[in-house]
Design a protein around this motif. Sequence first.
Motif, PDB file in Angstrom:
ATOM      1  N   PRO A 227      35.771  48.733 136.594  1.00 54.20           N
ATOM      2  CA  PRO A 227      35.699  48.330 138.011  1.00 54.20           C
ATOM      3  C   PRO A 227      35.532  49.487 138.997  1.00 54.20           C
ATOM      4  CG  PRO A 227      37.390  47.077 136.883  1.00 54.20           C
ATOM      5  CD  PRO A 227      36.913  48.094 135.903  1.00 54.20           C
ATOM      6  N   ALA A 228      36.177  50.620 138.759  1.00 58.04           N
ATOM      7  CA  ALA A 228      36.086  51.749 139.693  1.00 58.04           C
ATOM      8  C   ALA A 228      34.928  52.682 139.366  1.00 58.04           C
ATOM      9  CB  ALA A 228      37.395  52.529 139.719  1.00 58.04           C
ATOM     10  N   GLY A 229      34.208  52.374 138.287  1.00 59.33           N
ATOM     11  CA  GLY A 229      33.101  53.225 137.867  1.00 59.33           C
ATOM     12  C   GLY A 229      33.311  53.718 136.448  1.00 59.33           C
ATOM     13  N   PRO A 230      32.357  54.483 135.914  1.00 56.92           N
ATOM     14  CA  PRO A 230      32.438  54.955 134.521  1.00 56.92           C
ATOM     15  C   PRO A 230      33.710  55.766 134.268  1.00 56.92           C
ATOM     16  CG  PRO A 230      30.245  55.345 135.426  1.00 56.92           C
ATOM     17  CD  PRO A 230      31.109  54.924 136.573  1.00 56.92           C
ATOM     18  N   ALA A 231      34.462  55.352 133.259  1.00 58.75           N
ATOM     19  CA  ALA A 231      35.701  56.033 132.877  1.00 58.75           C
ATOM     20  C   ALA A 231      35.539  56.632 131.489  1.00 58.75           C
ATOM     21  CB  ALA A 231      36.869  55.059 132.912  1.00 58.75           C
ATOM     22  N   ARG A 232      36.488  57.487 131.133  1.00 60.35           N
ATOM     23  CA  ARG A 232      36.439  58.161 129.833  1.00 60.35           C
ATOM     24  C   ARG A 232      37.671  57.798 129.027  1.00 60.35           C
ATOM     25  NH1 ARG A 232      34.612  64.080 132.235  1.00 60.35           N
ATOM     26  NH2 ARG A 232      32.702  63.341 133.218  1.00 60.35           N
ATOM     27  N   ALA A 233      37.454  57.320 127.810  1.00 60.79           N
ATOM     28  CA  ALA A 233      38.545  56.863 126.958  1.00 60.79           C
ATOM     29  C   ALA A 233      39.008  57.976 126.037  1.00 60.79           C
ATOM     30  CB  ALA A 233      38.095  55.658 126.140  1.00 60.79           C
ATOM     31  N   HIS A 234      40.337  57.998 125.811  1.00 62.78           N
ATOM     32  CA  HIS A 234      40.894  59.066 124.980  1.00 62.78           C
ATOM     33  C   HIS A 234      41.767  58.450 123.875  1.00 62.78           C
ATOM     34  CE1 HIS A 234      41.434  63.333 124.285  1.00 62.78           C
ATOM     35  NE2 HIS A 234      42.746  63.158 124.193  1.00 62.78           N
ATOM     36  N   GLU A 235      43.065  58.756 123.817  1.00 62.08           N
ATOM     37  CA  GLU A 235      43.864  58.339 122.664  1.00 62.08           C
ATOM     38  C   GLU A 235      44.190  56.847 122.695  1.00 62.08           C
ATOM     39  OE1 GLU A 235      47.266  60.254 119.869  1.00 62.08           O
ATOM     40  OE2 GLU A 235      47.856  59.970 121.938  1.00 62.08           O
ATOM     41  N   MET A 236      44.497  56.308 121.486  1.00 62.88           N
ATOM     42  CA  MET A 236      44.773  54.885 121.294  1.00 62.88           C
ATOM     43  C   MET A 236      46.070  54.698 120.509  1.00 62.88           C
ATOM     44  SD  MET A 236      40.938  54.485 119.918  1.00 62.88           S
ATOM     45  CE  MET A 236      41.064  56.213 119.420  1.00 62.88           C
ATOM     46  N   ARG A 237      46.748  53.589 120.789  1.00 62.19           N
ATOM     47  CA  ARG A 237      47.979  53.236 120.070  1.00 62.19           C
ATOM     48  C   ARG A 237      48.044  51.730 119.865  1.00 62.19           C
ATOM     49  NH1 ARG A 237      49.856  57.442 117.662  1.00 62.19           N
ATOM     50  NH2 ARG A 237      50.401  59.220 118.964  1.00 62.19           N
ATOM     51  N   TYR A 238      48.448  51.314 118.657  1.00 63.20           N
ATOM     52  CA  TYR A 238      48.808  49.926 118.406  1.00 63.20           C
ATOM     53  C   TYR A 238      50.243  49.672 118.885  1.00 63.20           C
ATOM     54  CZ  TYR A 238      45.085  48.417 115.099  1.00 63.20           C
ATOM     55  OH  TYR A 238      43.922  48.021 114.510  1.00 63.20           O
ATOM     56  N   PRO A 239      50.537  48.473 119.395  1.00 62.83           N
ATOM     57  CA  PRO A 239      51.921  48.146 119.750  1.00 62.83           C
ATOM     58  C   PRO A 239      52.870  48.244 118.561  1.00 62.83           C
ATOM     59  CG  PRO A 239      50.426  46.537 120.715  1.00 62.83           C
ATOM     60  CD  PRO A 239      49.602  47.395 119.793  1.00 62.83           C
ATOM     61  N   GLY A 240      52.414  47.867 117.378  1.00 63.32           N
ATOM     62  CA  GLY A 240      53.283  47.874 116.209  1.00 63.32           C
ATOM     63  C   GLY A 240      53.289  49.160 115.434  1.00 63.32           C
ATOM     64  N   GLY A 241      52.673  50.197 115.973  1.00 65.84           N
ATOM     65  CA  GLY A 241      52.620  51.456 115.253  1.00 65.84           C
ATOM     66  C   GLY A 241      51.311  51.637 114.518  1.00 65.84           C
ATOM     67  N   ASP A 242      50.981  52.874 114.260  1.00 66.88           N
ATOM     68  CA  ASP A 242      49.720  53.216 113.610  1.00 66.88           C
ATOM     69  C   ASP A 242      49.956  54.466 112.785  1.00 66.88           C
ATOM     70  OD1 ASP A 242      49.506  55.350 115.718  1.00 66.88           O
ATOM     71  OD2 ASP A 242      49.193  53.596 116.979  1.00 66.88           O
ATOM     72  N   VAL A 243      48.915  55.036 112.215  1.00 74.03           N
ATOM     73  CA  VAL A 243      49.133  56.108 111.252  1.00 74.03           C
ATOM     74  C   VAL A 243      49.500  57.457 111.893  1.00 74.03           C
ATOM     75  CG1 VAL A 243      47.554  55.033 109.613  1.00 74.03           C
ATOM     76  CG2 VAL A 243      46.705  56.825 111.107  1.00 74.03           C
ATOM     77  N   THR A 244      49.441  57.561 113.212  1.00 71.94           N
ATOM     78  CA  THR A 244      49.910  58.797 113.850  1.00 71.94           C
ATOM     79  C   THR A 244      51.141  58.568 114.714  1.00 71.94           C
ATOM     80  OG1 THR A 244      48.328  58.513 115.690  1.00 71.94           O
ATOM     81  CG2 THR A 244      47.620  59.869 113.834  1.00 71.94           C
ATOM     82  N   SER A 245      51.655  57.343 114.770  1.00 69.10           N
ATOM     83  CA  SER A 245      52.877  57.063 115.544  1.00 69.10           C
ATOM     84  C   SER A 245      54.128  57.435 114.766  1.00 69.10           C
ATOM     85  CB  SER A 245      52.960  55.574 115.896  1.00 69.10           C
ATOM     86  OG  SER A 245      51.995  55.203 116.829  1.00 69.10           O
ATOM     87  N   ASP A 246      54.090  57.246 113.459  1.00 66.27           N
ATOM     88  CA  ASP A 246      55.318  57.242 112.675  1.00 66.27           C
ATOM     89  C   ASP A 246      55.524  58.490 111.849  1.00 66.27           C
ATOM     90  OD1 ASP A 246      56.638  54.571 113.051  1.00 66.27           O
ATOM     91  OD2 ASP A 246      54.631  53.913 112.518  1.00 66.27           O
ATOM     92  N   ILE A 247      56.766  58.957 111.850  1.00 71.36           N
ATOM     93  CA  ILE A 247      57.220  59.982 110.928  1.00 71.36           C
ATOM     94  C   ILE A 247      58.317  59.352 110.098  1.00 71.36           C
ATOM     95  CG2 ILE A 247      58.470  62.161 110.729  1.00 71.36           C
ATOM     96  CD1 ILE A 247      56.875  63.141 113.163  1.00 71.36           C
ATOM     97  N   TRP A 248      58.151  59.401 108.786  1.00 72.91           N
ATOM     98  CA  TRP A 248      59.054  58.685 107.894  1.00 72.91           C
ATOM     99  C   TRP A 248      60.162  59.605 107.410  1.00 72.91           C
ATOM    100  CZ3 TRP A 248      57.804  53.584 107.557  1.00 72.91           C
ATOM    101  CH2 TRP A 248      56.521  53.243 107.998  1.00 72.91           C
ATOM    102  N   VAL A 249      61.374  59.069 107.334  1.00 73.04           N
ATOM    103  CA  VAL A 249      62.538  59.866 106.977  1.00 73.04           C
ATOM    104  C   VAL A 249      63.180  59.374 105.677  1.00 73.04           C
ATOM    105  CG1 VAL A 249      62.983  60.509 109.336  1.00 73.04           C
ATOM    106  CG2 VAL A 249      64.114  58.494 108.402  1.00 73.04           C
TER     107      VAL A 249
END
Length: 450
Positions: free
Chosen positions: A428-450
């Motif tokens: 709506p405001a003109g051409p924008a630039r997209a960067h990082e993405m996240r799933y609400p339930g987590g993704d392969v770069t959200s989680d560190i397993w312990v």
Amino acid sequence: MAHACCGPGYASPEAAMKAEREKILYTIAIYTGTGIEAPDYLATVDVDPDSPTYSQVIHRLPMPYIGDELHHFGWNACSSCHGNTSKFRRFLVIPGLRSSRIYIVDTADAHTPKLYKIIEPEAIKEKTNLTAPHTVHCLADGHVMISMLGDSEGNGPGGFLLLDENFEIAGRWEQQADAMRFNYDFWYQPRHNVMVSSEWGAPKTYYSGFDLNDVAADNYGHQLHFWDWSKHEIIQSVDLGEEGLIPLEVRFHHNPDSTHGFVGAALSSNVWHWQKSNGRWEVEKVIDIPSVEVEGWPIPVPSLITDILISMCDRFIYFSNWLHGDIRQYDISNPSQPKLTGQVWCGGLLGKAGEVQGHKLAGGPQMLQLSLDGKRLYVTNSLLSTWDNQFYPDFAKTGSYLLQIDCDTEKGGMKINENFYVDFGKEPAGPARAHEMRYPGGDVTSDIWV
């Protein structure tokens, strides 16, 4: 063990959130540096193929200020908090790389997130002498940790900021960082009492754009740092030298028992593998992408590896070559000998990319995000506003894309999904630039397993 091969991450106990975990994708979109006087925003993108609004932006949350350069972001909780039933993914922590402002966003309503809190840069500078927030990871004790790339004057080496459970500034994480010239990304592996961090450069160096003179002046990083996780201090640094200039994203295996990990060196266009052997961390170069002669360029053009990630089952590694224009998939069953199993072209300076839904794929593939089952790889094409303007000046008119790459998790291989194209050039405001993405339930770069 809080780990499962290609299984679900630690998610909200709320049923609605669980149901929507892979039907929407939060995506950063920026106007900083585009010439459009509008705030950066968080876009909610419909990625459900059964939805009538599939591959569309269905909600926009603009920030209150202009010029933040929203960049990487993360959650207040993840799998590290699996032992605390009161913790769940509700709040996104979204830093402004250029403004040093940090936004806390409430995603209780997953489709229409709302601004919850703002941490102003003046408070961060006063309490920690840090600026330029980058990577966000939650910790098992409830804190949120953010890598900071500069001091209050924009000089290196930066450090690590801690926020408490109420998103108040808790201070700095590191005891000392004398061996670190610069800062960038980090990943910790608690079972081995280790954190790995990488180096980009000082904010005052990269803010204005890329200059070869800065390379000659040694103003960009080329070290990996291995930290004692409990003592918060560097125990070993590895200098990658001229063959490892600007190591960016660091990724451990998801299996918390593993000591294997990888980093992509952007300017040197190669991938390095590390593991612990005989009590020391050993680092080796395992992938090299040759530079290419391009008409009008004073030097052979490096591929510029700008993002890298590992599938949840630790079998495949993916990385983007922002200047060359391709995304690659390697089988890392043997981490020391990756095997190329897939490649797609999504833009770049080599002229090998095609079209999707009639859209010429402009710019080059940059940020990556992978679904938990490893079958859907998402890619955007904006790196940093000043670098975008320098290497892909047409971005100001075309804006960004968000693509879906379908991945074969059995035999390997990738293919661009022709049914999915999010056109950030028509915002709506003109051409924008997209960067990082996240799933609400987590993704392969959200989680560190312990």
